[in-house]
Design a protein around this motif. Structure first.
Motif, PDB file in Angstrom:
ATOM      1  N   GLN A  23      39.825  34.634  52.834  1.00 35.28           N
ATOM      2  CA  GLN A  23      38.359  33.935  53.455  1.00 35.28           C
ATOM      3  C   GLN A  23      37.126  34.510  52.541  1.00 35.28           C
ATOM      4  OE1 GLN A  23      37.937  35.113  57.530  1.00 35.28           O
ATOM      5  NE2 GLN A  23      40.011  34.037  58.200  1.00 35.28           N
ATOM      6  N   VAL A  24      36.376  33.611  52.740  1.00 33.58           N
ATOM      7  CA  VAL A  24      35.106  34.077  51.808  1.00 33.58           C
ATOM      8  C   VAL A  24      34.630  35.387  52.326  1.00 33.58           C
ATOM      9  CG1 VAL A  24      32.527  33.472  51.514  1.00 33.58           C
ATOM     10  CG2 VAL A  24      34.176  31.472  51.399  1.00 33.58           C
ATOM     11  N   GLY A  25      34.253  36.166  51.199  1.00 34.11           N
ATOM     12  CA  GLY A  25      33.854  37.507  51.544  1.00 34.11           C
ATOM     13  C   GLY A  25      34.992  38.543  51.395  1.00 34.11           C
ATOM     14  N   ASP A  26      36.207  38.231  51.307  1.00 34.23           N
ATOM     15  CA  ASP A  26      37.305  39.168  50.908  1.00 34.23           C
ATOM     16  C   ASP A  26      37.447  39.640  49.717  1.00 34.23           C
ATOM     17  OD1 ASP A  26      38.182  38.703  53.717  1.00 34.23           O
ATOM     18  OD2 ASP A  26      39.871  37.695  53.171  1.00 34.23           O
ATOM     19  N   MET A  73      53.453  26.353  45.458  1.00 38.49           N
ATOM     20  CA  MET A  73      53.549  27.384  44.808  1.00 38.49           C
ATOM     21  C   MET A  73      52.217  28.578  44.927  1.00 38.49           C
ATOM     22  SD  MET A  73      51.791  25.594  41.299  1.00 38.49           S
ATOM     23  CE  MET A  73      51.273  27.180  40.508  1.00 38.49           C
ATOM     24  N   SER A  74      52.232  29.596  44.704  1.00 39.74           N
ATOM     25  CA  SER A  74      51.260  30.471  45.095  1.00 39.74           C
ATOM     26  C   SER A  74      50.196  30.386  43.822  1.00 39.74           C
ATOM     27  CB  SER A  74      51.778  31.920  45.078  1.00 39.74           C
ATOM     28  OG  SER A  74      50.769  32.806  45.379  1.00 39.74           O
ATOM     29  N   LEU A  75      48.813  30.592  44.503  1.00 40.58           N
ATOM     30  CA  LEU A  75      47.845  30.654  43.538  1.00 40.58           C
ATOM     31  C   LEU A  75      47.109  31.724  43.647  1.00 40.58           C
ATOM     32  CD1 LEU A  75      45.992  27.118  44.526  1.00 40.58           C
ATOM     33  CD2 LEU A  75      47.515  27.484  42.528  1.00 40.58           C
ATOM     34  N   GLU A  76      47.179  32.519  42.116  1.00 45.62           N
ATOM     35  CA  GLU A  76      46.645  33.873  42.176  1.00 45.62           C
ATOM     36  C   GLU A  76      45.295  33.898  41.815  1.00 45.62           C
ATOM     37  OE1 GLU A  76      49.735  35.527  39.437  1.00 45.62           O
ATOM     38  OE2 GLU A  76      51.171  35.608  41.090  1.00 45.62           O
ATOM     39  N   SER A  77      44.639  35.219  41.870  1.00 49.07           N
ATOM     40  CA  SER A  77      43.332  35.251  41.488  1.00 49.07           C
ATOM     41  C   SER A  77      43.449  35.660  40.040  1.00 49.07           C
ATOM     42  CB  SER A  77      42.693  36.519  42.256  1.00 49.07           C
ATOM     43  OG  SER A  77      41.420  36.723  41.648  1.00 49.07           O
ATOM     44  N   PRO A  78      42.594  34.999  39.513  1.00 48.18           N
ATOM     45  CA  PRO A  78      42.793  35.320  37.839  1.00 48.18           C
ATOM     46  C   PRO A  78      41.747  36.663  37.363  1.00 48.18           C
ATOM     47  CG  PRO A  78      40.795  33.631  38.335  1.00 48.18           C
ATOM     48  CD  PRO A  78      41.551  34.091  39.657  1.00 48.18           C
ATOM     49  N   VAL A  79      41.048  37.386  38.485  1.00 53.06           N
ATOM     50  CA  VAL A  79      40.328  38.505  38.159  1.00 53.06           C
ATOM     51  C   VAL A  79      40.133  39.372  39.480  1.00 53.06           C
ATOM     52  CG1 VAL A  79      38.870  37.549  36.325  1.00 53.06           C
ATOM     53  CG2 VAL A  79      38.133  37.458  38.575  1.00 53.06           C
ATOM     54  N   ASP A  80      39.756  40.717  39.192  1.00 54.97           N
ATOM     55  CA  ASP A  80      39.523  41.432  40.497  1.00 54.97           C
ATOM     56  C   ASP A  80      38.024  41.000  40.976  1.00 54.97           C
ATOM     57  OD1 ASP A  80      41.764  43.116  40.241  1.00 54.97           O
ATOM     58  OD2 ASP A  80      40.717  44.563  38.991  1.00 54.97           O
ATOM     59  N   GLY A  81      37.646  40.915  42.348  1.00 61.65           N
ATOM     60  CA  GLY A  81      36.355  40.603  42.670  1.00 61.65           C
ATOM     61  C   GLY A  81      36.155  40.302  44.218  1.00 61.65           C
ATOM     62  N   VAL A  82      35.373  39.483  44.530  1.00 58.90           N
ATOM     63  CA  VAL A  82      35.145  39.071  45.932  1.00 58.90           C
ATOM     64  C   VAL A  82      34.917  37.366  45.974  1.00 58.90           C
ATOM     65  CG1 VAL A  82      33.352  38.953  47.710  1.00 58.90           C
ATOM     66  CG2 VAL A  82      33.839  41.117  46.335  1.00 58.90           C
ATOM     67  N   LEU A  83      35.869  37.083  46.862  1.00 51.30           N
ATOM     68  CA  LEU A  83      35.906  35.553  47.043  1.00 51.30           C
ATOM     69  C   LEU A  83      34.504  35.201  47.500  1.00 51.30           C
ATOM     70  CD1 LEU A  83      37.460  32.778  46.784  1.00 51.30           C
ATOM     71  CD2 LEU A  83      38.277  33.358  49.194  1.00 51.30           C
ATOM     72  N   PRO A 139      31.791  39.035  41.025  1.00 48.90           N
ATOM     73  CA  PRO A 139      32.230  40.741  40.682  1.00 48.90           C
ATOM     74  C   PRO A 139      32.694  41.456  41.669  1.00 48.90           C
ATOM     75  CG  PRO A 139      29.951  39.927  40.056  1.00 48.90           C
ATOM     76  CD  PRO A 139      30.529  39.070  40.592  1.00 48.90           C
ATOM     77  N   PRO A 140      33.236  42.393  41.489  1.00 45.80           N
ATOM     78  CA  PRO A 140      33.646  43.507  42.724  1.00 45.80           C
ATOM     79  C   PRO A 140      32.391  43.942  43.177  1.00 45.80           C
ATOM     80  CG  PRO A 140      35.088  43.966  40.973  1.00 45.80           C
ATOM     81  CD  PRO A 140      34.056  42.733  40.417  1.00 45.80           C
ATOM     82  N   GLY A 141      32.112  43.951  44.736  1.00 44.32           N
ATOM     83  CA  GLY A 141      30.917  44.311  45.165  1.00 44.32           C
ATOM     84  C   GLY A 141      29.951  43.569  45.667  1.00 44.32           C
ATOM     85  N   SER A 142      29.882  42.388  44.978  1.00 44.38           N
ATOM     86  CA  SER A 142      29.051  41.340  45.311  1.00 44.38           C
ATOM     87  C   SER A 142      29.302  40.842  46.746  1.00 44.38           C
ATOM     88  CB  SER A 142      29.376  40.143  44.407  1.00 44.38           C
ATOM     89  OG  SER A 142      30.571  39.766  44.433  1.00 44.38           O
ATOM     90  N   SER A 143      28.172  40.061  47.331  1.00 48.43           N
ATOM     91  CA  SER A 143      28.158  39.512  48.679  1.00 48.43           C
ATOM     92  C   SER A 143      28.125  38.147  48.536  1.00 48.43           C
ATOM     93  CB  SER A 143      27.034  40.212  49.230  1.00 48.43           C
ATOM     94  OG  SER A 143      26.842  39.668  50.617  1.00 48.43           O
ATOM     95  N   PRO A 144      28.887  37.483  49.242  1.00 52.46           N
ATOM     96  CA  PRO A 144      28.614  35.932  49.247  1.00 52.46           C
ATOM     97  C   PRO A 144      27.275  35.495  49.897  1.00 52.46           C
ATOM     98  CG  PRO A 144      30.693  36.508  50.343  1.00 52.46           C
ATOM     99  CD  PRO A 144      30.038  37.836  50.210  1.00 52.46           C
TER     100      PRO A 144
END
Length: 80
Positions: free
Chosen positions: A18-21, A39-49, A71-76
């Motif tokens: 979900q958004v924010g995960d 098929m499974s769709l994978e995140s291309p990077v570490d971060g926040v949805l 980026p990691p730590g960001s807020s939607p």
């Protein structure tokens, strides 16, 4: 959405996140269901949805943007 070959016209999205995960690189964030394959769709990077651009169960065309990952730590809510 990744290219699925010449004969594929797209598929329906089933979100696992979900958004924010927080997501990790190569973690499954959704499934794509076509008339021929699931098929499974994978995140291309570490971060926040930050945003899902295709609604749960909606059809996505090849090449369509499915989600925005910040980026990691960001807020939607603020984008920071």
């Amino acid at each position: 959405m990744p290219s699925l070959g010449e004969s594929s016209t797209g598929g329906n999205i089933d979100w696992h996140k979900q958004v924010g995960d927080t997501v990790s690189k190569e973690e499954s964030i959704a499934d794509l269901n076509t008339d021929k394959v699931e098929m499974s769709l994978e995140s291309p990077v570490d971060g926040v949805l930050m945003e899902t651009c295709v609604a749960e169960g909606a059809f996505a065309d090849p090449g369509e943007i499915l989600a925005v990952i910040g980026p990691p730590g960001s807020s939607p809510s603020t984008g920071e």
